[in-house]
Design a protein around this motif. Structure first.
Motif, PDB file in Angstrom:
ATOM      1  N   ASP A 160       0.858  -1.194   0.000  1.00 57.51           N
ATOM      2  CA  ASP A 160       0.000   0.000   0.000  1.00 57.51           C
ATOM      3  C   ASP A 160       0.896   1.248   0.000  1.00 57.51           C
ATOM      4  O   ASP A 160       2.125   1.147  -0.022  1.00 57.51           O
ATOM      5  CB  ASP A 160      -0.991  -0.034   1.179  1.00 57.51           C
ATOM      6  N   GLU A 161       0.275   2.401   0.052  1.00 56.83           N
ATOM      7  CA  GLU A 161       1.047   3.657  -0.036  1.00 56.83           C
ATOM      8  C   GLU A 161       2.104   3.730   1.067  1.00 56.83           C
ATOM      9  O   GLU A 161       3.238   4.149   0.829  1.00 56.83           O
ATOM     10  CB  GLU A 161       0.091   4.863   0.079  1.00 56.83           C
ATOM     11  N   ASP A 162       1.734   3.318   2.286  1.00 61.18           N
ATOM     12  CA  ASP A 162       2.703   3.391   3.395  1.00 61.18           C
ATOM     13  C   ASP A 162       3.891   2.465   3.139  1.00 61.18           C
ATOM     14  O   ASP A 162       5.039   2.826   3.395  1.00 61.18           O
ATOM     15  CB  ASP A 162       2.036   2.989   4.724  1.00 61.18           C
ATOM     16  N   ASP A 163       3.581   1.252   2.647  1.00 68.19           N
ATOM     17  CA  ASP A 163       4.667   0.315   2.339  1.00 68.19           C
ATOM     18  C   ASP A 163       5.634   0.926   1.327  1.00 68.19           C
ATOM     19  O   ASP A 163       6.854   0.817   1.461  1.00 68.19           O
ATOM     20  CB  ASP A 163       4.115  -0.989   1.730  1.00 68.19           C
ATOM     21  N   LEU A 164       5.061   1.556   0.307  1.00 66.03           N
ATOM     22  CA  LEU A 164       5.917   2.069  -0.767  1.00 66.03           C
ATOM     23  C   LEU A 164       6.738   3.261  -0.279  1.00 66.03           C
ATOM     24  O   LEU A 164       7.919   3.393  -0.627  1.00 66.03           O
ATOM     25  CB  LEU A 164       5.074   2.413  -1.994  1.00 66.03           C
ATOM     26  N   ALA A 165       6.131   4.088   0.570  1.00 66.07           N
ATOM     27  CA  ALA A 165       6.906   5.209   1.145  1.00 66.07           C
ATOM     28  C   ALA A 165       8.047   4.646   1.991  1.00 66.07           C
ATOM     29  O   ALA A 165       9.179   5.150   1.961  1.00 66.07           O
ATOM     30  CB  ALA A 165       5.983   6.081   1.998  1.00 66.07           C
ATOM     31  N   TRP A 166       7.766   3.579   2.712  1.00 67.93           N
ATOM     32  CA  TRP A 166       8.816   2.929   3.533  1.00 67.93           C
ATOM     33  C   TRP A 166       9.929   2.366   2.645  1.00 67.93           C
ATOM     34  O   TRP A 166      11.119   2.567   2.920  1.00 67.93           O
ATOM     35  CB  TRP A 166       8.150   1.821   4.368  1.00 67.93           C
ATOM     36  N   VAL A 167       9.530   1.699   1.557  1.00 68.00           N
ATOM     37  CA  VAL A 167      10.531   1.123   0.636  1.00 68.00           C
ATOM     38  C   VAL A 167      11.435   2.234   0.097  1.00 68.00           C
ATOM     39  O   VAL A 167      12.673   2.115   0.105  1.00 68.00           O
ATOM     40  CB  VAL A 167       9.828   0.380  -0.535  1.00 68.00           C
ATOM     41  N   ILE A 168      10.828   3.317  -0.349  1.00 73.05           N
ATOM     42  CA  ILE A 168      11.613   4.427  -0.931  1.00 73.05           C
ATOM     43  C   ILE A 168      12.595   4.966   0.119  1.00 73.05           C
ATOM     44  O   ILE A 168      13.783   5.187  -0.156  1.00 73.05           O
ATOM     45  CB  ILE A 168      10.653   5.536  -1.440  1.00 73.05           C
ATOM     46  N   GLY A 169      12.100   5.105   1.340  1.00 69.04           N
ATOM     47  CA  GLY A 169      12.959   5.588   2.429  1.00 69.04           C
ATOM     48  C   GLY A 169      14.108   4.628   2.728  1.00 69.04           C
ATOM     49  O   GLY A 169      15.240   5.045   2.982  1.00 69.04           O
ATOM     50  N   GLN A 170      13.822   3.329   2.669  1.00 65.60           N
ATOM     51  CA  GLN A 170      14.872   2.327   2.936  1.00 65.60           C
ATOM     52  C   GLN A 170      15.982   2.413   1.892  1.00 65.60           C
ATOM     53  O   GLN A 170      17.159   2.314   2.213  1.00 65.60           O
ATOM     54  CB  GLN A 170      14.272   0.907   2.937  1.00 65.60           C
ATOM     55  N   PHE A 171      15.595   2.574   0.625  1.00 64.67           N
ATOM     56  CA  PHE A 171      16.607   2.706  -0.438  1.00 64.67           C
ATOM     57  C   PHE A 171      17.460   3.958  -0.195  1.00 64.67           C
ATOM     58  O   PHE A 171      18.691   3.926  -0.303  1.00 64.67           O
ATOM     59  CB  PHE A 171      15.942   2.784  -1.820  1.00 64.67           C
ATOM     60  N   ALA A 172      16.785   5.075   0.141  1.00 63.18           N
ATOM     61  CA  ALA A 172      17.533   6.332   0.333  1.00 63.18           C
ATOM     62  C   ALA A 172      18.487   6.207   1.522  1.00 63.18           C
ATOM     63  O   ALA A 172      19.658   6.595   1.442  1.00 63.18           O
ATOM     64  CB  ALA A 172      16.548   7.485   0.537  1.00 63.18           C
TER      65      ALA A 172
END
Ligand SMILES: Cc1cc2nc3c(=O)[nH]c(=O)nc-3n(C[C@H](O)[C@H](O)[C@H](O)COP(=O)(O)O)c2cc1C
Ligand code: SF4
Length: 704
Positions: free
Chosen positions: A164-176
């Motif tokens: 979901d949106e929260d998961d994807l925001a978390w994924v993006i943050g993890q990569f950064a």
């Protein structure tokens, strides 16, 4: 071998803010040597050896940005916490100390995050259902292998969670965050993994992404997650720090997957998001069926067109990969198909590849034989092994095998196959005097014959010969090693490397003239040894031998398509490595071929990806494959065999025995009895084919 100066490949290049000395990269290859995500000395030695060997930049095997979440293994680099930074710094320092550059691959493994499955977390996916794949290739995996295949997941069944949106925001943050740690650690670049079926690639692909929100559908929406990751990483690392993005140029074996045109449509969005380069790979949906298409293609230059398609669509550098050999690499850079070239397995087989190219020593590069032994270990969550380079994962071995010995000895090697040649080469490099006796008129042993059915072995057989001779081994061809002959040479040590004994099965009719062992077959096809058979056959083969045609594997392969002293209906008894390769060879030459394997599995001596492909390719050539088929008798025109309680007969003009292969210590025993210090290596000691030959030669070379 075509000579080339490799001017294009060896020219400096720019990747983002980084000046690189040449165009050859080491692509990401899991070493699986980390300890719970921490970089170990083994990882450092591995990448440092490739950097020292001249690669412009080494890219690590995939690191897990949310380790252990979204990880495929506990043995891959972790990037999710500051505790991983010192290990990355040690790696960067070591690579820099030899003049290299280090790029860390960043990944969330999505639907194949084995650690999530093992720890009963659902796998992150763009949508469900997640496309399934057939498991029928696993028919040829014994239980022990099936159990090992389940190591990373602990045999648990995956469950899925639609991000979901929260998961994807978390994924993006993890990569950064992971990229920030890589930069702080002193590494030179990051590669964002958006290929090979992992999380970002599943969003890129219509075959896996069924979303109808802003994350799916159009090319722009499918690229959104990768582009947002690139954007977030760019904001974290600033301008000038190179960001590579790895994508699939093609997805094999799945409807609606990415193809070259789709990849060319997606790539500009990745560029616009701030990527400095795009690395164009490929992937197969079903690893148990099509792994030799992707991500490790068996065909040389398989992804060249994919790289070119992406190159035409973007303005940033493109990196090509996929069984690219040096000559082709130079040609591709010259043609503008790509700006950089990744050579993976070639640099596992020989870490010195670039240095050898740049110092005009092309022929000294130890060739990869495309055998898939390395990557098979990744399926088992283990560190790769290399069939032709025992130092892979044990870099310290290199110095052991090349260090000069204190007391040089006279080593007499009997047998000029891979084991004998490699032992001779290593012993010679260490300072021993080496004399090699080969009873036939050529070097290479059974590996010479294997080049006919497996052309990828040919460069390696050539390399073994010229490197042994260049190292100073004295070779005597056509010399039978009797006790007297050996004694006359006055050896300190005798190494028996005479290969396996190929016998006949203990069934009625096995002694009929149309029943051939591997050795008979070799004589029939190459004209080597004592020729038997009809007069015409003998005349033709003798003519071939005297014209030296039969010394050229390429010509034997071509000419045998027109003529071969083998009848129409061929039965191959034994469906192992040799049996399957022979079956395909005969089928390609118009023969009707039946393989009778007494065990439950075919192709067992082949590493799994190769085995799965070989079984399928052989069947596709029309070969009848029978497992659990026990031969009962052989008659002049047919073979009788039994599967369970059922008895069958099959027509047979020629019967080839590829089953009765045994280690053979008879010569070693008689030489020992005569008082020599005797060692035995290769198939003479234990059946292990090329890998066993080379590894046993290295082990003995350390001792001598
Ligand atoms: C042992 C092994 C492990 C690999 N692991 C990775 C990986 O972690 N990440 C990745 O993107 N590709 C991985 N690959 C694929 C390689 O990067 C490369 O694309 C592939 O081997 C094809 O190139 P080659 O034919 O030159 O070997 C791996 C390949 C091998 C042989
Ligand atoms: S194991 Fe085989 S495929 Fe892998 S690098 Fe070595 S020779 Fe090449």
């Amino acid at each position: 071998m075509k000579s080339s100066s490799f001017n294009h490949l060896l020219a400096p290049g720019r990747l983002g803010g980084l000046e690189l000395p040449n165009r050859v990269l080491l692509p990401a290859m899991d070493m699986n040597l980390c300890s719970d995500g921490m970089i170990t000395d083994g990882e450092i030695a591995h990448y440092t050896a490739r950097a020292a060997g001249g690669a412009a930049m080494v890219i690590t095997g995939s690191g897990a940005v949310a380790f252990p979440l979204g990880a495929t293994s506990r043995h891959q680099p972790g990037l999710s916490d500051d505790r991983f930074i010192p290990g990355l710094t040690a790696l960067a320092d070591s690579v820099h100390a030899v003049g290299g550059r280090l790029c860390i691959q960043l990944c969330h493994h999505g639907k194949v995050a084995g650690v999530d499955t093992a720890e009963e977390r659902p796998l992150l996916v763009p949508s469900v259902p997640v496309p399934r794949f057939a498991l029928d290739a696993l028919t040829d995996n014994p239980l022990a292998e099936l159990l090992r295949l389940a190591t990373a997941t602990r045999g648990k069944t995956p469950t899925y969670r639609v991000a979901d949106e929260d998961d994807l925001a978390w994924v993006i943050g993890q990569f950064a965050d992971a990229a920030g740690r890589v930069q702080v650690a002193g590494c030179d670049a990051v590669e964002i993994h958006a290929a090979h079926g992992y999380l970002l690639s599943t969003f890129l692909s219509n075959a896996y992404n069924g979303r109808i929100d802003r994350w799916g559908g159009t090319a722009e929406n499918r690229t959104r997650l990768t582009a947002d990751v690139v954007g977030a990483v760019r904001r974290r690392v600033g301008s000038g720090f190179p960001i590579i993005v790895r994508i699939n140029g093609e997805e094999f074996g799945i409807e609606g997957g990415i193809d070259a045109a789709d990849a060319a449509t997606l790539a500009p969005f990745v560029e616009a998001a701030g990527a400095d380069a795009i690395h164009v790979s490929g992937n197969a949906h079903n690893p148990f069926a099509d792994f030799t298409d992707g991500p490790l293609p068996s065909v040389v230059g398989r992804y060249r067109d994919l790289a070119r398609a992406v190159k035409l669509a973007v303005h940033i550098p493109v990196i090509a990969v996929g069984r690219i050999l040096p000559e082709l690499a130079d040609e591709m850079v010259a043609a503008g198909d790509c700006d950089f070239v990744s050579m993976g397995r070639q640099q596992l087989a020989d870490p010195e590849l670039v240095n050898k190219l740049s110092s005009g020593r092309r022929s000294e590069i130890r060739p990869c034989i495309n055998c898939y032994v390395c990557v098979e270990q990744n399926f088992f969550d283990s560190p790769p092994r290399c069939a032709v380079n025992p130092a892979l994962g044990h870099e310290s071995l290199v110095s052991v095998t090349s260090n000069a010995v204190a007391i040089p000895r006279h080593v007499v090697v009997i047998g000029g196959g891979p084991a004998g040649l490699e032992l001779g080469r290593l012993a010679s490099l260490r300072g021993h005097r080496v004399t090699l006796l080969e009873r036939n008129d050529r070097l290479g042993g059974t590996a010479w014959f294997s080049q006919l059915t497996t052309p990828a072995n040919q460069p390696f057989v050539d390399w073994l010969q010229h490197e042994a001779i260049a190292a100073g081994v004295t070779v005597h061809l056509g010399t039978e090693a009797t006790v007297d002959v050996v004694r006359a040479l006055g050896p300190d040590v005798v190494v028996v490397a005479t290969g396996a004994r190929r016998g006949l099965p203990d069934v009625p009719g096995a002694d009929l003239p149309h029943v051939h062992t591997g050795d008979d077959l070799r004589a029939m096809i190459t004209g080597e040894g004592d020729l038997e058979g009809p007069l015409l056959t003998r005349v033709v083969l003798r003519a071939g031998r005297s014209l030296r045609i039969t010394l050229d594997p390429e010509r034997v392969r071509t000419l045998s398509k027109r003529w071969m002293p083998i009848g129409r209906d061929v039965i191959v008894v034994g469906g192992g490595l040799v049996g399957l390769e022979l079956a395909e060879f005969f089928a390609e030459r118009g023969r009707t071929v039946t393989v009778l394997e007494s065990g439950a599995h075919l192709g067992l001596a082949m590493a799994m990806p190769r085995r799965w492909t070989a079984v399928r390719a052989t069947a596709a050539h029309g070969v009848q494959l029978h497992r659990n088929a026990v031969v009962e008798s052989i008659d002049p025109k047919y073979v009788t065999y039994r599967v369970g309680d059922e008895r069958h007969t099959v027509s047979a003009d020629d019967v080839v025995i590829a089953s009765d292969v045994h280690a053979d210590s008879s010569l070693a025993e008689s030489l020992s009895q005569a008082g020599f210090d005797v060692r035995t290596i290769g198939d003479a000691a234990a059946i292990g084919y090329i890998e066993g030959a080379i590894h046993s030669a290295w082990a003995l070379a350390e001792e001598l």
